[in-house]
Design a protein around this motif. Structure first.
Motif, PDB file in Angstrom:
ATOM      1  N   UNK A  37      17.047  96.877  70.858  1.00  0.00           N
ATOM      2  CA  UNK A  37      18.366  96.248  70.945  1.00  0.00           C
ATOM      3  C   UNK A  37      19.483  97.297  70.874  1.00  0.00           C
ATOM      4  N   UNK A  38      19.280  98.354  70.073  1.00  0.00           N
ATOM      5  CA  UNK A  38      20.276  99.421  70.011  1.00  0.00           C
ATOM      6  C   UNK A  38      20.431 100.082  71.384  1.00  0.00           C
ATOM      7  N   UNK A  39      19.307 100.350  72.034  1.00  0.00           N
ATOM      8  CA  UNK A  39      19.356 100.966  73.363  1.00  0.00           C
ATOM      9  C   UNK A  39      20.051 100.037  74.360  1.00  0.00           C
ATOM     10  N   UNK A  40      19.828  98.732  74.214  1.00  0.00           N
ATOM     11  CA  UNK A  40      20.426  97.750  75.119  1.00  0.00           C
ATOM     12  C   UNK A  40      21.896  97.485  74.804  1.00  0.00           C
ATOM     13  N   UNK A  41      22.396  98.077  73.703  1.00  0.00           N
ATOM     14  CA  UNK A  41      23.807  97.906  73.372  1.00  0.00           C
ATOM     15  C   UNK A  41      24.113  96.788  72.405  1.00  0.00           C
ATOM     16  N   UNK A  42      23.071  96.193  71.802  1.00  0.00           N
ATOM     17  CA  UNK A  42      23.280  95.152  70.798  1.00  0.00           C
ATOM     18  C   UNK A  42      22.997  95.762  69.432  1.00  0.00           C
ATOM     19  N   UNK A  43      24.066  96.208  68.780  1.00  0.00           N
ATOM     20  CA  UNK A  43      23.945  97.084  67.613  1.00  0.00           C
ATOM     21  C   UNK A  43      23.989  96.320  66.301  1.00  0.00           C
ATOM     22  N   UNK A  44      23.347  96.912  65.296  1.00  0.00           N
ATOM     23  CA  UNK A  44      23.587  96.476  63.932  1.00  0.00           C
ATOM     24  C   UNK A  44      25.048  96.757  63.605  1.00  0.00           C
ATOM     25  N   UNK A  45      25.701  95.809  62.948  1.00  0.00           N
ATOM     26  CA  UNK A  45      27.154  95.862  62.814  1.00  0.00           C
ATOM     27  C   UNK A  45      27.598  96.655  61.585  1.00  0.00           C
ATOM     28  N   UNK A  46      27.521  97.970  61.711  1.00  0.00           N
ATOM     29  CA  UNK A  46      28.082  98.852  60.688  1.00  0.00           C
ATOM     30  C   UNK A  46      28.380 100.194  61.319  1.00  0.00           C
ATOM     31  N   UNK A  47      29.139 100.997  60.580  1.00  0.00           N
ATOM     32  CA  UNK A  47      29.551 102.319  61.034  1.00  0.00           C
ATOM     33  C   UNK A  47      30.340 102.195  62.327  1.00  0.00           C
ATOM     34  N   UNK A  48      30.147 103.138  63.253  1.00  0.00           N
ATOM     35  CA  UNK A  48      30.938 103.198  64.478  1.00  0.00           C
ATOM     36  C   UNK A  48      30.646 102.041  65.428  1.00  0.00           C
ATOM     37  N   UNK A 234      10.714 104.962  63.022  1.00  0.00           N
ATOM     38  CA  UNK A 234      10.883 105.937  64.108  1.00  0.00           C
ATOM     39  C   UNK A 234      11.413 105.246  65.356  1.00  0.00           C
ATOM     40  N   UNK A 235      10.838 104.094  65.690  1.00  0.00           N
ATOM     41  CA  UNK A 235      11.311 103.357  66.870  1.00  0.00           C
ATOM     42  C   UNK A 235      12.777 102.958  66.704  1.00  0.00           C
ATOM     43  N   UNK A 236      13.126 102.457  65.514  1.00  0.00           N
ATOM     44  CA  UNK A 236      14.506 102.028  65.300  1.00  0.00           C
ATOM     45  C   UNK A 236      15.481 103.199  65.372  1.00  0.00           C
ATOM     46  N   UNK A 237      15.164 104.298  64.690  1.00  0.00           N
ATOM     47  CA  UNK A 237      16.081 105.438  64.676  1.00  0.00           C
ATOM     48  C   UNK A 237      16.155 106.109  66.041  1.00  0.00           C
ATOM     49  N   UNK A 238      15.097 106.009  66.827  1.00  0.00           N
ATOM     50  CA  UNK A 238      15.163 106.500  68.204  1.00  0.00           C
ATOM     51  C   UNK A 238      16.221 105.720  68.985  1.00  0.00           C
ATOM     52  N   UNK A 239      16.174 104.396  68.866  1.00  0.00           N
ATOM     53  CA  UNK A 239      17.167 103.573  69.548  1.00  0.00           C
ATOM     54  C   UNK A 239      18.566 103.801  69.025  1.00  0.00           C
ATOM     55  N   UNK A 240      18.711 103.911  67.709  1.00  0.00           N
ATOM     56  CA  UNK A 240      20.031 104.126  67.108  1.00  0.00           C
ATOM     57  C   UNK A 240      20.597 105.486  67.517  1.00  0.00           C
ATOM     58  N   UNK A 241      19.736 106.503  67.582  1.00  0.00           N
ATOM     59  CA  UNK A 241      20.184 107.835  67.985  1.00  0.00           C
ATOM     60  C   UNK A 241      20.643 107.839  69.434  1.00  0.00           C
ATOM     61  N   UNK A 242      19.874 107.185  70.296  1.00  0.00           N
ATOM     62  CA  UNK A 242      20.262 107.088  71.707  1.00  0.00           C
ATOM     63  C   UNK A 242      21.623 106.417  71.829  1.00  0.00           C
ATOM     64  N   UNK A 243      21.796 105.299  71.108  1.00  0.00           N
ATOM     65  CA  UNK A 243      23.067 104.587  71.167  1.00  0.00           C
ATOM     66  C   UNK A 243      24.205 105.440  70.623  1.00  0.00           C
ATOM     67  N   UNK A 244      23.947 106.221  69.592  1.00  0.00           N
ATOM     68  CA  UNK A 244      24.979 107.087  69.014  1.00  0.00           C
ATOM     69  C   UNK A 244      25.421 108.140  70.016  1.00  0.00           C
TER      70      UNK A 244
END
Length: 268
Positions: A37-48, A234-244
């Motif tokens: 979902x992070x990669x798809x642009x649907x982010x957890x709602x915190x930080x940037x 690892x999967x989650x942080x991979x997606x979050x890093x890509x989105x960042x």
């Protein structure tokens, strides 16, 4: 749950616990989905990513960033601390695991209180989801370790390697959190492109070292649940890093160095 015999050289046999088995499946599937979902642009709602990638909800409850992050980590810290009272007289592996988890979340709480600088808020829904994830995963990891107390250790002992990896992870993560905190002066809420440490190679070295820390924890534990949760992380942080990285490119454009990867130097 049946696992290949070769893996039993590295893992304790999975316990006959429906709770632990269910949590293993839920943990890896939910974290993997969250990374996607992070990669798809649907982010957890915190930080940037607050209010990015989701439709704004009227009257949505928000917490201050400091309060929300304390919600994230404090219950898991209390679980780690209480495990020493609930399961006294355990073996060295259990003590190392409980200690690593406690230190991990104690560090997080202290960073929230004394290090991080804040520029926004956290959606209540995201705060609840993250809090439950950390708290339940910590409790399950400790419980799974307790259930393995009378089982012969795996033939390949990884716990001391795990301690080393955990130390590298927590030190590296803290160091890069310090760099991020020092980017802003008091009262400054603008984001800047991080510099220093490994930021010249990746935009999320703090996530890279967080993974080192969780791999270390799974090596200390050597339970299937610990490895499943680490893989999901690892999967989650991979997606979050890509989105960042995509966020920094969209915000800073040509000013963002294109050779800086997401969180694996030279690769991703």
């Amino acid at each position: 749950m049946v696992i290949p015999s070769i893996l039993l050289n590295f893992l304790f046999p999975p316990p006959t616990s429906l709770f632990v088995t269910t949590m293993s499946v839920i943990g890896i599937s939910s974290l993997t989905n969250a990374g996607y979902m992070e990669i798809k642009g649907k982010h957890m709602q915190y930080s940037k990513f607050l209010n990015e990638g989701v439709a704004k909800k009227e009257n949505e409850t928000k917490l201050s960033s400091r309060t929300g992050m304390l919600w994230f980590y404090t219950p898991a810290l209390l679980v780690g601390l209480s495990s020493f009272l609930m399961f006294p007289g355990q073996d060295l592996r259990f003590v190392l695991l409980a200690s690593a988890l406690t230190v991990h979340f104690l560090k997080r709480v202290l960073e929230v209180l004394f290090l991080h600088k804040y520029s926004g808020s956290i959606g209540l829904e995201s705060a609840i989801i993250v809090t439950l994830s950390y708290t339940l995963s910590t409790a399950t990891m400790i419980y799974a370790q307790y259930l393995s107390r009378d089982i012969l250790d795996p033939s390949i002992d990884l716990k001391y390697i795990g301690v080393g990896l955990f130390a590298i992870g927590i030190i590296g993560n803290f160091y890069h959190h310090c760099i991020l905190a020092n980017l802003r002066k008091e009262g400054d809420k603008e984001y800047k492109i991080p510099q220093g440490g490994l930021f010249f190679l990746v935009i999320c070295p703090h996530y890279l070292f967080e993974i080192f820390g969780y791999v270390g924890i799974s090596f200390i534990s050597q339970t299937l649940y610990a490895f499943a949760f680490t893989l999901g992380t690892i999967f989650y942080l991979t997606g979050r890093s890509y989105a960042t990285r995509e966020w920094y490119i969209s915000k800073f454009g040509d000013k963002f160095p294109k050779d800086v990867k997401a969180f694996i130097p030279y690769v991703f």
